[in-house]
Write a protein that holds these residues in place. Structure first.
Motif, PDB file in Angstrom:
ATOM      1  N   LEU A  61     -55.554 -77.836 -33.478  1.00 45.21           N
ATOM      2  CA  LEU A  61     -55.003 -77.122 -34.630  1.00 45.21           C
ATOM      3  C   LEU A  61     -55.937 -77.182 -35.830  1.00 45.21           C
ATOM      4  N   LEU A  62     -56.501 -78.348 -36.092  1.00 46.65           N
ATOM      5  CA  LEU A  62     -57.385 -78.520 -37.242  1.00 46.65           C
ATOM      6  C   LEU A  62     -58.562 -77.550 -37.211  1.00 46.65           C
ATOM      7  N   PHE A  63     -59.139 -77.368 -36.039  1.00 51.27           N
ATOM      8  CA  PHE A  63     -60.350 -76.565 -35.934  1.00 51.27           C
ATOM      9  C   PHE A  63     -60.094 -75.107 -35.562  1.00 51.27           C
ATOM     10  N   ARG A  64     -58.962 -74.827 -34.931  1.00 55.53           N
ATOM     11  CA  ARG A  64     -58.707 -73.458 -34.478  1.00 55.53           C
ATOM     12  C   ARG A  64     -57.642 -72.752 -35.311  1.00 55.53           C
ATOM     13  N   GLY A  65     -56.882 -73.497 -36.104  1.00 56.77           N
ATOM     14  CA  GLY A  65     -55.895 -72.868 -36.961  1.00 56.77           C
ATOM     15  C   GLY A  65     -54.603 -72.510 -36.285  1.00 56.77           C
ATOM     16  N   GLU A  66     -54.449 -72.911 -35.040  1.00 58.60           N
ATOM     17  CA  GLU A  66     -53.219 -72.645 -34.288  1.00 58.60           C
ATOM     18  C   GLU A  66     -53.033 -73.734 -33.250  1.00 58.60           C
ATOM     19  N   LEU A  67     -51.811 -73.932 -32.820  1.00 59.63           N
ATOM     20  CA  LEU A  67     -51.545 -74.945 -31.804  1.00 59.63           C
ATOM     21  C   LEU A  67     -51.969 -74.431 -30.429  1.00 59.63           C
ATOM     22  N   PRO A  68     -52.448 -75.312 -29.565  1.00 62.57           N
ATOM     23  CA  PRO A  68     -52.886 -74.873 -28.238  1.00 62.57           C
ATOM     24  C   PRO A  68     -51.721 -74.631 -27.296  1.00 62.57           C
ATOM     25  N   SER A  69     -51.980 -73.845 -26.276  1.00 66.43           N
ATOM     26  CA  SER A  69     -51.003 -73.701 -25.208  1.00 66.43           C
ATOM     27  C   SER A  69     -51.001 -74.980 -24.373  1.00 66.43           C
ATOM     28  N   LYS A  70     -50.067 -75.104 -23.486  1.00 70.20           N
ATOM     29  CA  LYS A  70     -49.993 -76.280 -22.616  1.00 70.20           C
ATOM     30  C   LYS A  70     -51.273 -76.411 -21.791  1.00 70.20           C
ATOM     31  N   GLU A  71     -51.771 -75.288 -21.298  1.00 74.19           N
ATOM     32  CA  GLU A  71     -52.972 -75.291 -20.468  1.00 74.19           C
ATOM     33  C   GLU A  71     -54.204 -75.690 -21.287  1.00 74.19           C
ATOM     34  N   GLN A  72     -54.299 -75.184 -22.503  1.00 78.41           N
ATOM     35  CA  GLN A  72     -55.433 -75.511 -23.366  1.00 78.41           C
ATOM     36  C   GLN A  72     -55.412 -76.990 -23.751  1.00 78.41           C
ATOM     37  N   SER A  73     -54.243 -77.506 -24.060  1.00 77.41           N
ATOM     38  CA  SER A  73     -54.108 -78.911 -24.420  1.00 77.41           C
ATOM     39  C   SER A  73     -54.486 -79.814 -23.251  1.00 77.41           C
ATOM     40  N   GLN A  74     -54.078 -79.427 -22.063  1.00 72.11           N
ATOM     41  CA  GLN A  74     -54.347 -80.230 -20.871  1.00 72.11           C
ATOM     42  C   GLN A  74     -55.847 -80.359 -20.605  1.00 72.11           C
ATOM     43  N   ILE A  75     -56.573 -79.249 -20.695  1.00 74.64           N
ATOM     44  CA  ILE A  75     -57.991 -79.288 -20.358  1.00 74.64           C
ATOM     45  C   ILE A  75     -58.797 -79.995 -21.455  1.00 74.64           C
ATOM     46  N   LEU A  76     -58.378 -79.839 -22.716  1.00 75.15           N
ATOM     47  CA  LEU A  76     -59.066 -80.532 -23.801  1.00 75.15           C
ATOM     48  C   LEU A  76     -58.838 -82.034 -23.704  1.00 75.15           C
ATOM     49  N   GLN A  77     -57.615 -82.438 -23.399  1.00 72.97           N
ATOM     50  CA  GLN A  77     -57.317 -83.868 -23.286  1.00 72.97           C
ATOM     51  C   GLN A  77     -58.080 -84.492 -22.127  1.00 72.97           C
ATOM     52  N   THR A  78     -58.189 -83.779 -21.024  1.00 67.05           N
ATOM     53  CA  THR A  78     -58.929 -84.292 -19.871  1.00 67.05           C
ATOM     54  C   THR A  78     -60.400 -84.467 -20.217  1.00 67.05           C
ATOM     55  N   LEU A  79     -60.963 -83.509 -20.932  1.00 69.14           N
ATOM     56  CA  LEU A  79     -62.356 -83.623 -21.367  1.00 69.14           C
ATOM     57  C   LEU A  79     -62.525 -84.820 -22.296  1.00 69.14           C
ATOM     58  N   MET A  80     -61.584 -85.005 -23.217  1.00 68.85           N
ATOM     59  CA  MET A  80     -61.673 -86.103 -24.176  1.00 68.85           C
ATOM     60  C   MET A  80     -61.643 -87.454 -23.465  1.00 68.85           C
ATOM     61  N   ILE A  81     -60.843 -87.579 -22.429  1.00 68.10           N
ATOM     62  CA  ILE A  81     -60.798 -88.829 -21.667  1.00 68.10           C
ATOM     63  C   ILE A  81     -62.089 -89.007 -20.878  1.00 68.10           C
TER      64      ILE A  81
END
Length: 271
Positions: A61-81
């Motif tokens: 949200l901070l960088f894109r100005g909108e909340l992510p979809s479930k799919e977007q959140s999942q792939i970003l979190q996996t990358l972060m881990i």
């Protein structure tokens, strides 16, 4: 001797009266205008976000100005881990460990190691270029691009071969963990065109012992999630920061003898 100076000229620029931001809103307290009663990030109440959304969602949200979809959140979190720590072999982690064991102020461990992570070969310093590379080549055939780049380049005698931003060798071989991470990310519904193209490109390089690098995997996901190329390097540092800090703090209470002392014969002075 009289020195000549350039003529001083007015820039004719008018500065704003106050800073404005679309990212953050603070509702002043009725008792003290310097204190915030409530905070909003791109219009979303921060307390409500803390109650209902994950840190990954708020980062997006901070960088894109909108909340992510479930799919977007999942792939970003996996990358972060997957990229939460570069590991003790990495120069940035070694910098954190040396900083910690050298009894430097713990507050300096992270800044020092993040500067080391900003390298332009395969780390944060190449993320922007890697995102632009993936976007530029997205309509080209990955195997054709690989063939053309291999024809234009040659393997270095000593250093790792970086064929394209985010793609190359690590200690002369394909990085197996990066390959596993990319394949894991590809299985998610949020996997996009850049990640798919990068995977095919990496597969075309396998015969040359080249493939994904950490920066390439990150750049592909950032590209698919719509992050601006200039944002990528800082995000990459942020994602790697927990491991760097943890490794540095682990050494902070140990004696200096807990790290190896390089022997004189291992130092090389080039003349």
């Amino acid at each position: 001797m009289t020195r000549k100076h350039d003529e001083v000229r007015s820039r004719n620029e008018t500065f704003v009266e106050r800073v404005t931001t679309r990212i953050w809103e603070e509702q002043p307290s009725s008792d003290n205008p310097y204190l915030a009663e409530s905070l909003r990030c791109h219009g979303y109440d921060l307390i409500e976000l803390a109650e209902k959304r994950s840190f990954t969602d708020v980062l997006y949200l901070l960088f894109r100005g909108e909340l992510p979809s479930k799919e977007q959140s999942q792939i970003l979190q996996t990358l972060m881990i997957g990229l939460s720590s570069p590991g003790p072999r990495h120069p940035a982690t070694r910098a954190a460990m040396n900083t910690g064991i050298g009894k430097t102020d713990p507050l300096h461990i992270l800044p020092i190691s993040l500067m080391t992570l900003g390298g332009t070969v395969s780390d944060a310093g190449v993320i922007e270029e890697a995102i632009r590379f993936l976007r530029k080549q997205r309509r080209a055939d990955p195997e054709t691009v690989a063939t053309e780049l291999l024809a234009e380049s040659s393997r270095p005698e000593q250093e790792d071969w970086i064929l394209a931003p985010g793609f190359g060798s690590l200690y002369g071989e394909v990085d197996p963990f990066c390959n596993k991470l990319a394949n894991t990310l590809l299985e998610f519904p949020g996997a996009g065109q850049a990640l798919q193209w990068g995977s095919e490109f990496a597969a075309s390089l396998k015969g040359q012992n080249l493939g994904w690098l950490r920066a390439g995997v990150a750049a592909a996901v950032f590209s698919d999630l719509g992050f601006h190329p200039r944002t990528g390097g800082g995000l990459y540092q942020l994602i790697n920061a927990p491991g760097l800090l943890a490794q540095g703090l682990e050494m902070a209470n140990k004696p200096i003898t807990a790290m190896p002392f390089i022997k004189d014969e291992n130092y090389i002075i080039e003349r």
